[in-house]
Design an enzyme around this catalytic site. Structure first.
Site, mmCIF file in Angstrom:
data_model
loop_
_atom_site.group_PDB
_atom_site.id
_atom_site.type_symbol
_atom_site.label_atom_id
_atom_site.label_comp_id
_atom_site.label_asym_id
_atom_site.label_seq_id
_atom_site.Cartn_x
_atom_site.Cartn_y
_atom_site.Cartn_z
ATOM 1 C CB CYS A 104 -1.040 -0.106 1.255
ATOM 2 S SG CYS A 104 -2.137 -1.364 1.160
ATOM 3 C CB CYS A 157 23.383 6.656 12.767
ATOM 4 S SG CYS A 157 23.941 5.555 11.468
ATOM 5 C CG HIS A 192 27.387 4.403 13.909
ATOM 6 N ND1 HIS A 192 25.967 4.612 14.040
ATOM 7 C CD2 HIS A 192 27.688 5.093 15.065
ATOM 8 C CE1 HIS A 192 25.680 5.281 15.126
ATOM 9 N NE2 HIS A 192 26.757 5.850 15.770
#
Length: 435
Positions: A13, A83, A386
């Site tokens: 959807c 992050c 990260h």
């Protein structure tokens, strides 16, 4: 399912839905998560009460010049590999002129009185008219630097990002620079169009400090995005056969700099093999005259065919905030590799005068920039690793690692392997430190 709002996202959807299974399994999962959250909240409340009873100093206090001061910085919770978003938001929140503009905008209430104060589940029936990136961005900036909480959850902003930036849907790791460009572009477009019948470009025009010297427009009228980040490049192309010169002016919000190939094997500052790569080396590589290769032949209008040519960039107008992106990720035949080279950069006095098209028209200190924030990528690839950020606020440097914010020092900042650097134009005469 979003574990913060308990909303269920349907990829078919392409929206959050409220539909449940015949057995009510989705609601059972919601109730289970709510019970876990309540028990964790109770345990955390007891733990904090015990810490306050057993400690005379709060963990967010530090000694500054012999007196106790509070760290008012607020972290951003990681919603699942977000992050990349947190690092950019923290960096932008520490660009004072940009941040203050959004924080001073009037609040826009998107929910009616019936749902105010209640947790709501987003559905398709709410429609896209209820989505405002500017509003959620404003709310997020207002939540930072208040000192009322250790971490803020940007789930509402992330939901809007999903709605208007399909590339960032899901919870896989994304590129911070790509997110920053999408974010600034969409903020710019929404500010141009106004919101709730009030044009926010009009608000910008009333702010003479921003609009007086701004002449850089990207995709239409100027906004605070182009007023602060907008600069202009002059692109010169010369045909090597007939000598025809072509000039074009291109607006920019940031500059993407290659790390020169001779430095790419040098991974650390203390490595002895050769000189350290500096930001000046990257800027020189960007602005130096280069000969275009066979795949980039220039269509010469005088020769009437593609010819070998040279290209050179000049900066025609510097922005108030100079955003420099170091191109650390490069595609090979099968994967995208990271260039982990350390690049030396100045904290103060980055001198951009020698890269200007008409340096004689600039004042002695008008081209000096001081560092405001740095985004760092830790890891080996763009799809992993990260992101964290360093930023300065009221003379102190902070390290933003998602929900954790710690004080740091200049020595630590300059050792970082920068990915994105935010430099703010120096307003007053200061020291003579220059790059």
């Amino acid at each position: 399912m979003d574990c913060s709002s308990y909303s269920t996202y349907c990829y078919r959807c392409d929206d959050f839905v409220v539909n449940d299974t015949k057995l009510g399994l989705v609601q059972k999962v919601r109730e289970h998560l709510q019970n876990l959250e309540n028990s964790a909240f109770t345990a955390d409340r007891h733990r904090k009460r015990k810490l306050l009873e057993n400690s005379t100093l709060n963990s967010k206090l530090l000694k500054v010049n012999g007196s106790t001061a509070a760290i008012c910085a607020t972290g951003l919770r990681n919603l699942g590999n977000t992050c990349f978003m947190n690092a950019i938001l923290q960096s932008l929140s520490n660009i004072e002129q940009f941040c203050c503009y959004f924080k001073e905008l009037p609040a826009v209430e998107l929910r009616n009185g019936k749902t105010a104060g209640r947790r709501t589940y987003h559905t398709r029936s709410q429609g896209d008219n209820n989505v405002s990136l500017v509003e959620e961005f404003r709310k997020t900036l207002c939540a930072l630097w208040q000192g009322s909480q250790t971490a803020f959850s940007p789930e509402s902003l992330f939901y809007v990002v999903w709605k208007i930036m399909p590339n960032f849907r899901g919870y896989q790791q994304q590129d911070a620079h790509e997110f920053m460009r999408y974010l600034l572009d969409h903020l710019h477009l929404e500010l141009q169009g106004g919101f709730n019948g009030v044009s926010r470009s009009t608000i910008l025009q009333e702010n003479s400090a921003l609009s007086a010297s701004n002449k850089c427009c990207i995709n239409g009228a100027s906004t605070v995005v182009t007023a602060i980040f907008g600069g202009i490049l002059q692109n010169e192309v010369n045909c090597l056969i007939c000598g025809t010169e072509s000039r074009k002016f291109d607006p920019f919000l940031d500059l993407s700099l290659d790390i020169p190939s001779q430095f790419r094997s040098k991974r650390s500052k203390n490595q002895e093999n050769g000189p350290v790569c500096s930001l000046r080396d990257c800027l020189r590589s960007f602005t130096d005259l280069e000969e275009l290769d066979e795949t980039e032949l220039y269509m010469c209008h005088k020769c009437k065919k593609k010819q070998k040519s040279t290209k050179k960039f000049w900066i025609q107008k510097l922005p108030k905030v100079l955003c420099l992106h170091l191109k650390r990720f490069h595609w090979t035949a099968y994967l995208r590799n990271k260039v982990d080279t350390y690049v030396e950069f100045p904290l103060r006095g980055l001198d951009m005068k020698c890269y200007l098209l008409e340096p004689e028209n600039s004042g002695p200190d008008s081209c000096l920039y001081d560092l405001a924030a740095v985004v760092v990528h830790h890891g080996s690839g763009v799809g992993s690793g990260h992101y964290t950020a360093y930023a300065t606020h009221e003379g102190r440097w902070f390290h933003f690692n998602d929900s954790t914010v710690t004080l740091t020092d200049e020595e630590t900042v300059v050792k970082a392997k920068a990915y994105i650097l935010f430099y703010v134009e120096r307003q007053a005469k200061a020291g003579s430190d220059k790059l």
